[in-house]
Design an enzyme around this catalytic site. Structure first.
Site, PDB file in Angstrom:
ATOM      1  N   GLU A 152      -3.231  -9.434   4.068  1.00 58.53           N
ATOM      2  CA  GLU A 152      -3.445  -9.038   2.672  1.00 58.53           C
ATOM      3  C   GLU A 152      -4.799  -9.526   2.180  1.00 58.53           C
ATOM      4  O   GLU A 152      -5.151 -10.693   2.338  1.00 58.53           O
ATOM      5  CB  GLU A 152      -2.354  -9.620   1.767  1.00 58.53           C
ATOM      6  N   GLU A 249       6.017  -7.984  -6.959  1.00 60.89           N
ATOM      7  CA  GLU A 249       5.315  -9.251  -7.053  1.00 60.89           C
ATOM      8  C   GLU A 249       4.534  -9.285  -8.370  1.00 60.89           C
ATOM      9  O   GLU A 249       3.311  -9.275  -8.399  1.00 60.89           O
ATOM     10  CB  GLU A 249       4.368  -9.440  -5.858  1.00 60.89           C
TER      11      GLU A 249
END
Length: 268
Positions: A152, A249
């Site tokens: 990520e 998230e």
């Protein structure tokens, strides 16, 4: 939680660092299940023994879909990850092995290997070379376990000098190392802050995407609180070949359960 969009169904997972913070960590698994989630992310499960997390998952009837590698101590050079930090090889390797142990017990299909921040004064090329070497080592260890490593990129506004520049850089590393074992964690919030064009970039990278996360921008609240057209974005994700989870998230603007009303607006 499975929701319907104009393009099909999406599997949503609750990130237990960000959602259900109204209750203790051990209570969040059950709270997520009661809200309709069948999958959860837990970035750092290491404050609990793996066996205890397994018990909580089983009791709530939810699946662990993602964990991160362990962060370093707060304030340390590896506080946000060790993969791109020269000189932290042993800490990195110990963290990967620990994450794979937890992933095996929790039956989590994906481990996000955190790059971390390039230390001040460190050459960017050296940091990136360290990162690639470390990801290759992690991939070798993950290959036999059936766990997929995902990478990520964090946007530079929130995390300057993060060791991974972009989602595209993550895809390039995955291709160079092992595209079967290593994939991209496509975080819509970070991608939006970093150049935007979410749908175009998602569609270009989708063969390599191993996990997706969502939050709106600005503010990192739930979808519908910012500028991202999530009705379109999630519809296109549902229409694509991606069949994995979409992790929530985000920081609920006014409570976790009231904030889940955004999912109702996606029904065709």
């Amino acid at each position: 939680m499975i929701i319907s969009t104009g393009g099909g169904e999406i599997k949503l997972a609750a990130n237990l660092k960000w959602l259900f913070t109204e209750v203790s960590l051990e209570q969040r698994f059950d709270a997520a299940a009661k809200a309709g989630f069948i999958g959860v992310e837990l970035p750092s499960p290491y404050e609990l023994p793996a066996a205890r997390v397994r018990e909580l998952l089983d009791a709530a009837g939810v699946q662990q879909v993602l964990i991160n590698t362990p962060p370093g101590e707060p304030g340390s050079p590896t506080a946000t990850g060790a993969a791109a930090v020269p000189g932290a090889r042993e800490e990195f390797r110990e963290g990967v092995l620990r994450a794979l142990e937890y992933a095996t017990v929790l039956e989590a299909p994906s481990v996000h290997v955190m790059a971390g921040v390039r230390p001040a004064g460190t050459d960017a090329a050296l940091s990136f070379a360290t990162y690639v070497d470390n990801i290759a080592w992690a991939a070798e260890r993950a290959r036999s376990s059936g766990v997929r490593i995902v990478l990520e990129a964090i946007n530079k506004r929130d995390q300057p000098d993060y060791g991974l520049e972009s989602m595209e850089a993550a895809a390039a590393v995955a291709s160079a190392v092992d595209p079967t074992t290593v994939g991209v964690l496509f975080d819509c919030y970070h991608a939006q802050v970093d150049r935007g064009n979410l749908i175009e970039r998602f569609e270009r990278l989708v063969p390599q995407i191993g996990h997706v996360q969502i939050a709106d921008n600005p503010g990192r609240g739930e979808p519908g609180t910012g500028e991202i057209a999530y009705e379109r974005v999630l519809t296109r994700i549902a229409e694509s070949s991606y069949e994995g989870w979409v992790g929530c998230e985000y920081g609920p603007v006014d409570g976790t359960v009231p904030g889940l009303s955004w999912t109702e607006r996606l029904h065709p």
